[in-house]
Design a protein around this motif. Structure first.
Motif, PDB file in Angstrom:
ATOM      1  N   VAL A  56      91.091  54.195 -97.637  1.00  0.00           N
ATOM      2  CA  VAL A  56      90.438  55.154 -96.945  1.00  0.00           C
ATOM      3  C   VAL A  56      91.122  55.714 -95.565  1.00  0.00           C
ATOM      4  O   VAL A  56      91.108  56.699 -95.266  1.00  0.00           O
ATOM      5  N   ASP A  78      88.856  50.930 -99.812  1.00  0.00           N
ATOM      6  CA  ASP A  78      87.277  51.035-100.378  1.00  0.00           C
ATOM      7  C   ASP A  78      87.304  50.257-101.743  1.00  0.00           C
ATOM      8  O   ASP A  78      87.239  50.655-102.760  1.00  0.00           O
ATOM      9  N   ILE A 107      84.921  57.529 -96.250  1.00  0.00           N
ATOM     10  CA  ILE A 107      85.414  58.091 -97.587  1.00  0.00           C
ATOM     11  C   ILE A 107      85.919  59.506 -97.629  1.00  0.00           C
ATOM     12  O   ILE A 107      86.976  60.062 -98.501  1.00  0.00           O
TER      13      ILE A 107
END
Length: 169
Positions: free
Chosen positions: A101, A119, A155
């Motif tokens: 991320v 992530d 994200i």
């Protein structure tokens, strides 16, 4: 047993999360002890929160990695350049796979070289991803991995980054 109480104040945008926790033999933080100030500004978007895997606080679990100087620092200048290029290419590959991320170097010259935010759900998953990095394989870097709780909006960082960068690294 002596009881220690503390408050945690976290700014998330213009909202604040206030948590009160008590500490005796082990830390406890009950739901009744957590208060959230009324949200001001942007309205809650359930579809986006679901897409990003956000909890009620707009947060989610990640694994953060601290990249540190490794034990092998005696490569030639040419090999250092090659490893750095391969390291950067690996970062790009992990970002494209949506496993990485955030990544970036620290700007001072210490043992701590940079960070990754993966992530993934577990430290073990992140550890497998770190093994794909040529600089780690060569011992130029090592990683220290920790479970981490941060904004689910992170994200979107890679996607947004593409729109603000003029050059590729």
């Amino acid at each position: 047993m002596k009881k220690l109480s503390f408050l945690v104040l976290t700014a998330i945008g213009t909202s604040f999360l206030i948590a009160s926790c008590a500490h005796e033999e082990e830390q406890t933080c009950n739901e009744e002890q957590v208060r959230v100030e009324p949200k001001k500004g942007n309205e809650f978007d359930q579809a986006l929160a679901s897409e990003l895997g956000a909890d009620d606080y707009g947060m989610r679990h990640y694994v953060i990695a601290f990249l540190k100087k490794g034990p092998n620092q005696d490569q030639s200048e040419e090999e250092v350049r090659r490893l750095q290029r391969a390291h950067m290419d690996n970062i790009g590959k992990l970002a494209e796979q949506r496993k990485l991320v955030v990544a970036g170097p620290f700007m001072d010259d210490t043992e701590l070289r940079g960070i990754y935010i993966f992530d993934v759900e577990t430290v073990e998953e992140a550890e497998e991803l770190t093994k794909t990095d040529p600089a780690i394989k060569a011992g130029r870097l090592v990683m220290e991995l920790h479970p981490w709780y941060g904004s689910a909006a992170l994200i979107k960082t890679a996607e947004i980054h593409k729109t603000v960068s003029k050059k590729e690294i």
